[in-house]
Design a protein around this motif. Sequence first.
Motif, mmCIF file in Angstrom:
data_model
loop_
_atom_site.group_PDB
_atom_site.id
_atom_site.type_symbol
_atom_site.label_atom_id
_atom_site.label_comp_id
_atom_site.label_asym_id
_atom_site.label_seq_id
_atom_site.Cartn_x
_atom_site.Cartn_y
_atom_site.Cartn_z
ATOM 1 N N LEU A 151 24.024 0.026 31.352
ATOM 2 C CA LEU A 151 23.388 -0.260 32.634
ATOM 3 C C LEU A 151 22.551 0.954 33.007
ATOM 4 N N ASN A 152 21.220 0.747 33.066
ATOM 5 C CA ASN A 152 20.295 1.860 33.282
ATOM 6 C C ASN A 152 20.507 2.958 32.249
ATOM 7 N N GLY A 153 20.821 2.549 31.011
ATOM 8 C CA GLY A 153 21.003 3.497 29.928
ATOM 9 C C GLY A 153 22.357 4.173 29.875
ATOM 10 N N VAL A 154 23.235 3.861 30.830
ATOM 11 C CA VAL A 154 24.563 4.474 30.898
ATOM 12 C C VAL A 154 25.604 3.466 30.425
ATOM 13 N N ARG A 155 26.483 3.905 29.528
ATOM 14 C CA ARG A 155 27.492 3.001 28.972
ATOM 15 C C ARG A 155 28.473 2.559 30.048
ATOM 16 N N VAL A 156 28.794 1.271 30.038
ATOM 17 C CA VAL A 156 29.800 0.688 30.919
ATOM 18 C C VAL A 156 30.936 0.177 30.042
ATOM 19 N N ASP A 157 32.142 0.655 30.269
ATOM 20 C CA ASP A 157 33.288 0.229 29.461
ATOM 21 C C ASP A 157 33.791 -1.128 29.941
ATOM 22 N N LEU A 158 33.760 -2.102 29.051
ATOM 23 C CA LEU A 158 34.217 -3.453 29.355
ATOM 24 C C LEU A 158 35.411 -3.805 28.480
ATOM 25 N N THR A 159 36.295 -4.636 29.002
ATOM 26 C CA THR A 159 37.355 -5.195 28.171
ATOM 27 C C THR A 159 36.747 -6.296 27.305
ATOM 28 N N ALA A 160 37.515 -6.757 26.331
ATOM 29 C CA ALA A 160 37.007 -7.806 25.440
ATOM 30 C C ALA A 160 36.624 -9.055 26.218
ATOM 31 N N LYS A 161 37.442 -9.436 27.195
ATOM 32 C CA LYS A 161 37.155 -10.651 27.965
ATOM 33 C C LYS A 161 35.936 -10.456 28.864
ATOM 34 N N GLU A 162 35.798 -9.292 29.472
ATOM 35 C CA GLU A 162 34.619 -9.019 30.293
ATOM 36 C C GLU A 162 33.364 -9.072 29.429
ATOM 37 N N PHE A 163 33.444 -8.506 28.228
ATOM 38 C CA PHE A 163 32.308 -8.537 27.312
ATOM 39 C C PHE A 163 31.940 -9.967 26.942
ATOM 40 N N GLU A 164 32.944 -10.788 26.663
ATOM 41 C CA GLU A 164 32.692 -12.182 26.282
ATOM 42 C C GLU A 164 32.039 -12.962 27.422
ATOM 43 N N ILE A 165 32.534 -12.761 28.643
ATOM 44 C CA ILE A 165 31.959 -13.450 29.800
ATOM 45 C C ILE A 165 30.493 -13.069 29.964
ATOM 46 N N LEU A 166 30.215 -11.763 29.936
ATOM 47 C CA LEU A 166 28.849 -11.296 30.130
ATOM 48 C C LEU A 166 27.947 -11.745 28.982
ATOM 49 N N LYS A 167 28.458 -11.708 27.768
ATOM 50 C CA LYS A 167 27.677 -12.150 26.606
ATOM 51 C C LYS A 167 27.317 -13.633 26.736
ATOM 52 N N LEU A 168 28.270 -14.442 27.194
ATOM 53 C CA LEU A 168 28.016 -15.872 27.363
ATOM 54 C C LEU A 168 26.937 -16.115 28.410
ATOM 55 N N LYS A 174 19.928 -19.256 31.996
ATOM 56 C CA LYS A 174 19.552 -20.251 32.998
ATOM 57 C C LYS A 174 20.658 -21.265 33.265
ATOM 58 N N LYS A 175 21.759 -21.138 32.545
ATOM 59 C CA LYS A 175 22.835 -22.114 32.663
ATOM 60 C C LYS A 175 23.852 -21.690 33.713
ATOM 61 N N VAL A 176 24.323 -22.649 34.488
ATOM 62 C CA VAL A 176 25.431 -22.428 35.418
ATOM 63 C C VAL A 176 26.726 -22.810 34.713
ATOM 64 N N PHE A 177 27.643 -21.870 34.639
ATOM 65 C CA PHE A 177 28.950 -22.124 34.035
ATOM 66 C C PHE A 177 29.988 -22.308 35.133
ATOM 67 N N THR A 178 30.636 -23.454 35.151
ATOM 68 C CA THR A 178 31.739 -23.640 36.090
ATOM 69 C C THR A 178 32.900 -22.751 35.658
ATOM 70 N N LYS A 179 33.858 -22.555 36.565
ATOM 71 C CA LYS A 179 35.034 -21.744 36.216
ATOM 72 C C LYS A 179 35.767 -22.361 35.029
ATOM 73 N N ALA A 180 35.857 -23.682 35.018
ATOM 74 C CA ALA A 180 36.540 -24.368 33.921
ATOM 75 C C ALA A 180 35.808 -24.143 32.601
ATOM 76 N N GLN A 181 34.477 -24.197 32.614
ATOM 77 C CA GLN A 181 33.710 -23.990 31.389
ATOM 78 C C GLN A 181 33.853 -22.566 30.873
ATOM 79 N N LEU A 182 33.821 -21.597 31.789
ATOM 80 C CA LEU A 182 34.014 -20.206 31.373
ATOM 81 C C LEU A 182 35.386 -20.008 30.751
ATOM 82 N N PHE A 183 36.395 -20.598 31.380
ATOM 83 C CA PHE A 183 37.753 -20.444 30.867
ATOM 84 C C PHE A 183 37.869 -21.061 29.478
#
Length: 233
Positions: A151-168, A174-183
């Motif tokens: 973020l702005n060139g500075v590393r942000v430490d994410l857990t595996a699940k946080e990384f997966e959510i953000l990657k998705l 442009k897609k809206v993910f419902t809570k159920a779809q994310l889960f």
Amino acid sequence: MSYGVVLIVEDDKELNDLIARSLLKEGYKVIQAYDGLSAETYINNSKIDLTILDLMIPSINGLELLRRIRLQGRIPVIIISAKVEDSDIVLGLGLGADDYMTKPFRMTELKARVQAQLRRYLYFQDVRTSGGRTLSHGHLELNPDSFECLLNGVRVDLTAKEFEILKLLMTYPKKVFTKAQLFEQVWGGNYMTDENTVMVHIRRLRKKIEKDPSNPVIIQTAWGIGYRLGEQP
């Protein structure tokens, strides 16, 4: 054939042995610990792919051990606990646990969750060397090769699940993910059995990447039903 190394941290020897036998039959390697201090020693000196963690263990309690695990890395942690209050579940997930099961539980369900967590974790271990393209959104960058978030060139430490959510979200901006779809995409399984999990992880992720987590602009809530990326600044 072994499918991963699982550390079982449970001071009830009978339950610890029962879990160990069940996982051994499925082909996992198993390490057993009965207190937090010995568990930390195993974590520091052994290759562990997943930890099953009771909260009420001697020497170092489960939440403190979880905190120390998260300081070192992103191995999946499944909490098993007799604590059933929502506040306890939210606290455990907020400190970085990937899953939370209340006692008593069915061994078949535990094995299914172990399999799901390991499948995702080992996949992301592989993706680090697979040549995935860098994803970007404004000042935010996600690199699947190095498992890095900048973020702005500075590393942000994410857990595996946080990384997966953000990657998705960044893969489908442009897609809206419902809570159920994310889960279903990130954890697998039935969302209705873990209603707090997605919200806890989104809240924790926003604290790491949003300038003002109470007024998020990167991960926005869409119509009260799900989440999407906001417009690029």
